[in-house]
Design a protein around this motif. Structure first.
Motif, PDB file in Angstrom:
ATOM      1  N   MET A 112      89.937  47.272 -39.693  1.00 54.53           N
ATOM      2  CA  MET A 112      89.121  48.456 -40.128  1.00 54.53           C
ATOM      3  C   MET A 112      89.717  48.981 -41.385  1.00 54.53           C
ATOM      4  O   MET A 112      90.864  49.732 -41.191  1.00 54.53           O
ATOM      5  CB  MET A 112      88.702  49.335 -39.135  1.00 54.53           C
TER       6      MET A 112
ATOM      7  N   LEU B 166      86.986  52.597 -46.592  1.00 50.49           N
ATOM      8  CA  LEU B 166      85.520  52.508 -46.247  1.00 50.49           C
ATOM      9  C   LEU B 166      85.172  52.444 -44.894  1.00 50.49           C
ATOM     10  O   LEU B 166      83.957  52.635 -44.938  1.00 50.49           O
ATOM     11  CB  LEU B 166      85.147  51.102 -47.196  1.00 50.49           C
TER      12      LEU B 166
ATOM     13  N   ARG C 158      85.213  49.711 -43.185  1.00 48.31           N
ATOM     14  CA  ARG C 158      84.713  48.676 -42.980  1.00 48.31           C
ATOM     15  C   ARG C 158      85.586  47.212 -42.596  1.00 48.31           C
ATOM     16  O   ARG C 158      86.846  47.751 -42.985  1.00 48.31           O
ATOM     17  CB  ARG C 158      83.945  48.076 -44.349  1.00 48.31           C
ATOM     18  N   PRO C 159      85.219  46.477 -42.119  1.00 47.87           N
ATOM     19  CA  PRO C 159      86.273  45.428 -41.619  1.00 47.87           C
ATOM     20  C   PRO C 159      86.605  44.438 -42.872  1.00 47.87           C
ATOM     21  O   PRO C 159      85.963  44.245 -43.851  1.00 47.87           O
ATOM     22  CB  PRO C 159      85.576  44.497 -40.780  1.00 47.87           C
ATOM     23  N   VAL C 160      87.987  44.389 -43.067  1.00 46.44           N
ATOM     24  CA  VAL C 160      88.645  43.923 -44.330  1.00 46.44           C
ATOM     25  C   VAL C 160      89.742  43.143 -44.016  1.00 46.44           C
ATOM     26  O   VAL C 160      90.293  43.155 -42.672  1.00 46.44           O
ATOM     27  CB  VAL C 160      89.080  45.179 -45.259  1.00 46.44           C
TER      28      VAL C 160
ATOM     29  N   ASP D 245      86.407  42.765 -48.254  1.00 50.73           N
ATOM     30  CA  ASP D 245      85.495  43.316 -47.353  1.00 50.73           C
ATOM     31  C   ASP D 245      84.796  41.925 -46.839  1.00 50.73           C
ATOM     32  O   ASP D 245      84.005  41.360 -47.400  1.00 50.73           O
ATOM     33  CB  ASP D 245      84.508  44.111 -48.246  1.00 50.73           C
TER      34      ASP D 245
ATOM     35  N   LEU E 160      82.250  42.166 -44.630  1.00 56.02           N
ATOM     36  CA  LEU E 160      80.707  42.219 -44.605  1.00 56.02           C
ATOM     37  C   LEU E 160      80.299  41.688 -46.013  1.00 56.02           C
ATOM     38  O   LEU E 160      78.718  41.541 -45.891  1.00 56.02           O
ATOM     39  CB  LEU E 160      80.301  43.852 -44.443  1.00 56.02           C
ATOM     40  N   GLN E 161      80.833  41.517 -46.883  1.00 54.85           N
ATOM     41  CA  GLN E 161      80.282  41.078 -47.912  1.00 54.85           C
ATOM     42  C   GLN E 161      80.071  39.117 -47.963  1.00 54.85           C
ATOM     43  O   GLN E 161      79.391  38.680 -49.057  1.00 54.85           O
ATOM     44  CB  GLN E 161      81.271  41.320 -49.411  1.00 54.85           C
TER      45      GLN E 161
END
Length: 69
Positions: free
Chosen positions: A34, A38, A40-42, A65, A67-68
C-alpha cells in the motif's frame, strides 16, 4: 500515466524499495504494497543516482499504481 504532487514532503527512508536501492547500489523493484501517499496498492521501483566519483548521492524512484492496470 499520471503525476501526483502531494502538498507535503515525504521521507521514504524505511520504504523497502528505497532502502534496498541504497543497500544494493542498483536498480530495484519491490513487492506490491500500500503506497504511503495515495493509500493504493503499488509497486515501487528505483535506481541510485551517482556522482562523478561513482558514490550514491540519491535515489530516483517511481510507484506503479496497480489499480491502473
Amino acid at each position: 500515466c499520471a503525476t501526483y504532487m502531494p502538498e507535503q514532503s515525504f521521507d521514504f527512508r524505511g520504504q523497502r524499495w528505497f532502502d534496498e536501492t541504497l543497500a544494493q547500489g542498483q536498480f530495484f523493484v519491490g513487492q506490491p504494497h500500500m503506497g504511503p501517499i495515495l493509500g493504493r496498492p503499488v509497486i515501487g521501483a528505483a535506481v541510485p543516482v551517482r556522482d562523478a566519483a561513482g558514490e550514491i548521492v540519491g535515489v530516483v524512484g517511481a510507484s506503479i499504481d496497480l489499480l491502473q492496470w
